[in-house]
Design a protein around this motif. Structure first.
Motif, PDB file in Angstrom:
ATOM      1  N   ARG A  32      16.591   5.830 -10.762  1.00  0.00           N
ATOM      2  CA  ARG A  32      17.825   6.620 -10.615  1.00  0.00           C
ATOM      3  C   ARG A  32      18.811   5.825  -9.771  1.00  0.00           C
ATOM      4  O   ARG A  32      18.456   5.337  -8.702  1.00  0.00           O
ATOM      5  CB  ARG A  32      17.561   7.960  -9.919  1.00  0.00           C
ATOM      6  N   ARG A  80      20.940   5.814 -19.203  1.00  0.00           N
ATOM      7  CA  ARG A  80      21.486   7.073 -19.715  1.00  0.00           C
ATOM      8  C   ARG A  80      22.086   7.830 -18.526  1.00  0.00           C
ATOM      9  O   ARG A  80      21.621   7.710 -17.394  1.00  0.00           O
ATOM     10  CB  ARG A  80      20.443   7.885 -20.445  1.00  0.00           C
ATOM     11  N   LYS A  81      23.137   8.575 -18.824  1.00  0.00           N
ATOM     12  CA  LYS A  81      23.866   9.295 -17.789  1.00  0.00           C
ATOM     13  C   LYS A  81      23.124  10.560 -17.380  1.00  0.00           C
ATOM     14  O   LYS A  81      22.503  11.225 -18.212  1.00  0.00           O
ATOM     15  CB  LYS A  81      25.259   9.651 -18.312  1.00  0.00           C
ATOM     16  N   THR A  82      23.171  10.863 -16.081  1.00  0.00           N
ATOM     17  CA  THR A  82      22.658  12.126 -15.551  1.00  0.00           C
ATOM     18  C   THR A  82      23.768  12.736 -14.703  1.00  0.00           C
ATOM     19  O   THR A  82      24.805  12.113 -14.487  1.00  0.00           O
ATOM     20  CB  THR A  82      21.395  11.915 -14.680  1.00  0.00           C
ATOM     21  N   LYS A  83      23.534  13.927 -14.181  1.00  0.00           N
ATOM     22  CA  LYS A  83      24.581  14.579 -13.393  1.00  0.00           C
ATOM     23  C   LYS A  83      24.879  13.831 -12.091  1.00  0.00           C
ATOM     24  O   LYS A  83      25.968  13.924 -11.564  1.00  0.00           O
ATOM     25  CB  LYS A  83      24.237  16.033 -13.109  1.00  0.00           C
ATOM     26  N   VAL A 110      20.144   6.934 -15.082  1.00  0.00           N
ATOM     27  CA  VAL A 110      18.716   6.623 -15.036  1.00  0.00           C
ATOM     28  C   VAL A 110      18.538   5.382 -15.894  1.00  0.00           C
ATOM     29  O   VAL A 110      18.999   5.333 -17.034  1.00  0.00           O
ATOM     30  CB  VAL A 110      17.865   7.799 -15.558  1.00  0.00           C
TER      31      VAL A 110
END
Length: 188
Positions: free
Chosen positions: A26, A58-61, A65
């Motif tokens: 992360r 990949r996008k997370t809030k 990640v």
């Protein structure tokens, strides 16, 4: 391998820890678009040595990640927590005409907007949670001081001229506005 002064390293993110059980990392990003960190592929440590290579993201809030070669377990990813990630300034896209990177402010002269008096030079740009502030090294020596990086305190930035025009707020204990003598003088 230290960064050169001509191409300084810019902080673009920080490892927040592991994600899942397969070694995904992360990353909290400091870029406008969190996914743009994946375009850099190879991220560096502050000393210029290799830190991470991003194979996929990949996008997370809270950022992104990533899968990174050599990081295969959650424990290995968690061990990287807190690692700051940098890229050379030359790897960043050039800003638009009226835009700039905060790092471009370091070293610029700071002059008072009304008097043109040289107040000092920008030593660094800090953010302690309440917005960006400029740390100024005074022209005449003495301790550094902070200038809020707001439109009111910094009405104009002229990167091409190496200049910031500033209207610093009054210091604690200093009188703001016209003095009593000025007001009395207006009555005569």
């Amino acid at each position: 391998m230290a960064a050169s002064q001509d191409d300084p390293l810019i902080l673009v993110g920080r490892v927040a820890g592991g994600f899942g059980v397969r070694g995904e990392v992360r990353i909290s990003t400091y870029t406008e678009d969190p996914m743009s960190i994946a375009a850099f592929k190879s991220l560096k440590r502050q000393d210029g040595s290799p830190a991470l290579t991003i194979a996929s993201a990949r996008k997370t809030k809270d950022g992104v990640v990533c899968r990174c070669p050599g990081v295969e377990t959650k424990e290995a990813a968690d061990a990287l927590r807190g690692l700051r990630l940098y890229v050379p300034r030359s790897a960043l896209p050039e800003p638009d005409e009226d835009e700039f990177y905060l790092t471009d402010l370091v070293g610029l002269a700071v002059r008072h907007v009304q008097t043109s008096q040289l107040l000092g030079r920008v030593k660094s740009v800090q953010n302690f949670g309440a917005g960006d502030i400029l740390e100024i090294t005074p022209d005449l020596g003495g301790p550094t001081w902070y200038l809020p990086f707001t439109r009111a305190a910094v009405p104009e930035v002229k990167i091409g001229e190496g200049l910031i025009l500033a209207d610093p707020p009054a210091l604690v204990g200093e009188h703001e506005g016209p003095s009593e003598d000025d007001e009395l003088g207006d009555r005569d």
